[in-house]
Design a protein around this motif. Structure first.
Motif, PDB file in Angstrom:
ATOM      1  N   PHE A  13     -18.914 -14.928  56.070  1.00  0.00           N
ATOM      2  CA  PHE A  13     -18.788 -13.937  55.024  1.00  0.00           C
ATOM      3  C   PHE A  13     -19.392 -12.605  55.431  1.00  0.00           C
ATOM      4  CE2 PHE A  13     -22.758 -16.181  54.231  1.00  0.00           C
ATOM      5  CZ  PHE A  13     -23.662 -15.169  53.948  1.00  0.00           C
ATOM      6  N   VAL A  14     -18.983 -11.564  54.723  1.00  0.00           N
ATOM      7  CA  VAL A  14     -19.533 -10.232  54.917  1.00  0.00           C
ATOM      8  C   VAL A  14     -20.006  -9.708  53.572  1.00  0.00           C
ATOM      9  CG1 VAL A  14     -18.164  -9.588  56.927  1.00  0.00           C
ATOM     10  CG2 VAL A  14     -17.256  -9.166  54.648  1.00  0.00           C
ATOM     11  N   LEU A  35      -9.303  -4.390  47.662  1.00  0.00           N
ATOM     12  CA  LEU A  35      -9.774  -5.342  48.674  1.00  0.00           C
ATOM     13  C   LEU A  35      -9.399  -6.765  48.299  1.00  0.00           C
ATOM     14  CD1 LEU A  35     -13.351  -4.207  49.787  1.00  0.00           C
ATOM     15  CD2 LEU A  35     -11.235  -4.081  51.064  1.00  0.00           C
ATOM     16  N   THR A  36      -9.608  -7.108  47.032  1.00  0.00           N
ATOM     17  CA  THR A  36      -9.295  -8.475  46.586  1.00  0.00           C
ATOM     18  C   THR A  36      -7.816  -8.770  46.751  1.00  0.00           C
ATOM     19  OG1 THR A  36     -11.094  -8.343  44.963  1.00  0.00           O
ATOM     20  CG2 THR A  36      -9.474 -10.087  44.671  1.00  0.00           C
ATOM     21  N   LEU A  37      -6.959  -7.809  46.408  1.00  0.00           N
ATOM     22  CA  LEU A  37      -5.516  -7.993  46.539  1.00  0.00           C
ATOM     23  C   LEU A  37      -5.097  -8.068  48.006  1.00  0.00           C
ATOM     24  CD1 LEU A  37      -2.750  -8.128  45.145  1.00  0.00           C
ATOM     25  CD2 LEU A  37      -2.665  -5.622  45.282  1.00  0.00           C
ATOM     26  N   SER A  43      -9.062 -14.863  52.016  1.00  0.00           N
ATOM     27  CA  SER A  43     -10.471 -14.655  51.690  1.00  0.00           C
ATOM     28  C   SER A  43     -10.715 -14.925  50.214  1.00  0.00           C
ATOM     29  CB  SER A  43     -10.892 -13.223  52.025  1.00  0.00           C
ATOM     30  OG  SER A  43     -10.258 -12.311  51.151  1.00  0.00           O
ATOM     31  N   LYS A  44     -11.969 -14.972  49.856  1.00  0.00           N
ATOM     32  CA  LYS A  44     -12.350 -15.228  48.477  1.00  0.00           C
ATOM     33  C   LYS A  44     -13.549 -14.351  48.130  1.00  0.00           C
ATOM     34  CE  LYS A  44     -14.565 -19.039  47.678  1.00  0.00           C
ATOM     35  NZ  LYS A  44     -14.909 -20.453  47.489  1.00  0.00           N
ATOM     36  N   LEU A  45     -13.482 -13.676  46.999  1.00  0.00           N
ATOM     37  CA  LEU A  45     -14.613 -12.904  46.522  1.00  0.00           C
ATOM     38  C   LEU A  45     -15.634 -13.881  45.961  1.00  0.00           C
ATOM     39  CD1 LEU A  45     -15.956 -10.214  45.814  1.00  0.00           C
ATOM     40  CD2 LEU A  45     -14.718 -10.238  43.651  1.00  0.00           C
ATOM     41  N   PHE A  59     -17.575 -11.198  50.530  1.00  0.00           N
ATOM     42  CA  PHE A  59     -16.291 -11.838  50.781  1.00  0.00           C
ATOM     43  C   PHE A  59     -16.436 -12.956  51.798  1.00  0.00           C
ATOM     44  CE2 PHE A  59     -14.521  -7.987  48.937  1.00  0.00           C
ATOM     45  CZ  PHE A  59     -13.396  -8.462  48.280  1.00  0.00           C
ATOM     46  N   ASP A  60     -15.840 -14.103  51.469  1.00  0.00           N
ATOM     47  CA  ASP A  60     -15.703 -15.188  52.440  1.00  0.00           C
ATOM     48  C   ASP A  60     -14.451 -14.871  53.237  1.00  0.00           C
ATOM     49  OD1 ASP A  60     -15.430 -17.471  53.856  1.00  0.00           O
ATOM     50  OD2 ASP A  60     -15.216 -18.825  52.154  1.00  0.00           O
ATOM     51  N   LYS A  61     -14.648 -14.222  54.380  1.00  0.00           N
ATOM     52  CA  LYS A  61     -13.492 -13.740  55.149  1.00  0.00           C
ATOM     53  C   LYS A  61     -13.782 -13.804  56.636  1.00  0.00           C
ATOM     54  CE  LYS A  61     -10.383  -9.828  55.809  1.00  0.00           C
ATOM     55  NZ  LYS A  61      -9.197 -10.691  55.868  1.00  0.00           N
TER      56      LYS A  61
END
Length: 233
Positions: A13-14, A35-37, A43-45, A59-61
């Protein structure tokens, strides 16, 4: 900490901190939505909070180019009339908890605004802060003047009218790996002028640029000088 944030041991995540000069809820919401879109498929907020003029996102990205992706989202927004700055932590997992990642994003934001905002850069990644990360940590322990090579101090302690010019020339000369013509091109002067200035500097200070360790020490000292000078503006 990972359990409280529902992260698995394999999660990456970041932490992203978005800051505006004055609080603008509409702008914050727009950036969060973009960002979410944009990242919805991979990824997941995980967590976010809003406070005053800051938006903190986690974010789990998994991506090797977070900074560029965030910058592209900024370009897609109408932000011409707003001052917006963004700090990004390194990609972390179970070995680094959220508070430390938050500190990284916060440090990237502070360093980036201090050093790069005047050059038109508004997205700052902690890993890309380079040696300035170290300077920031050292500063928290005390004065940074101690770490500047005494030979370099001879330049700005002199009465030379062009001492700022000499320091700039030395900085660019070392940035360009001691190449006279490259330095001249960057400074828009003749390469012989560069050579004359470097000769003057070495005679004035005793700096030996042919010694790799000393050249590195001087180079780091110059960057440290830039760092401390920007803080005094």
């Amino acid at each position: 900490m990972l359990d409280r944030l529902t992260l698995s041991a394999e999660s990456n995540f970041v932490v992203i901190i978005v800051e505006t000069y004055t609080f603008n809820a509409k702008l914050m919401n727009l950036f969060e939505d973009r960002l979410t879109l944009a990242w919805h498929s991979d990824s997941k907020l995980i967590k976010y909070k809003k406070q005053e003029n800051q938006l903190v996102l986690m974010f789990d990205k998994k991506s090797e180019n977070i900074q560029e992706e965030v910058y592209q989202q900024l370009l897609s927004m109408d932000i011409a009339h707003y001052e917006i700055y963004i700090g990004i932590s390194e990609m972390v997992n179970q070995e680094l908890d959220f508070p430390k990642a938050f500190d990284q994003a916060e440090d990237a934001l502070a360093l980036g605004k201090q050093l790069f905002s005047k050059h038109g850069k508004y997205v700052y990644s902690y890993p890309d802060m380079g040696i300035y990360r170290t300077f920031s940590m050292l500063q928290k322990e005390g004065s940074l003047d101690y770490y500047i090579n005494p030979k370099l101090k001879k330049i700005w302690n002199t009465d030379e009218a062009n001492k700022d010019q000499l320091i700039q020339t030395l900085q660019v000369f070392l940035d360009e790996k001691q190449r006279y013509k490259n330095t001249a091109a960057k400074l828009h002067i003749h390469w012989k002028t560069v050579k004359n200035r470097i000769t003057k500097i070495t005679k004035m200070t005793g700096i030996q640029l042919n010694r790799p360790e000393e050249a590195l020490d001087i180079h780091l000292s110059l960057k440290l000088l830039t760092f401390t000078s920007e803080q005094n503006i």
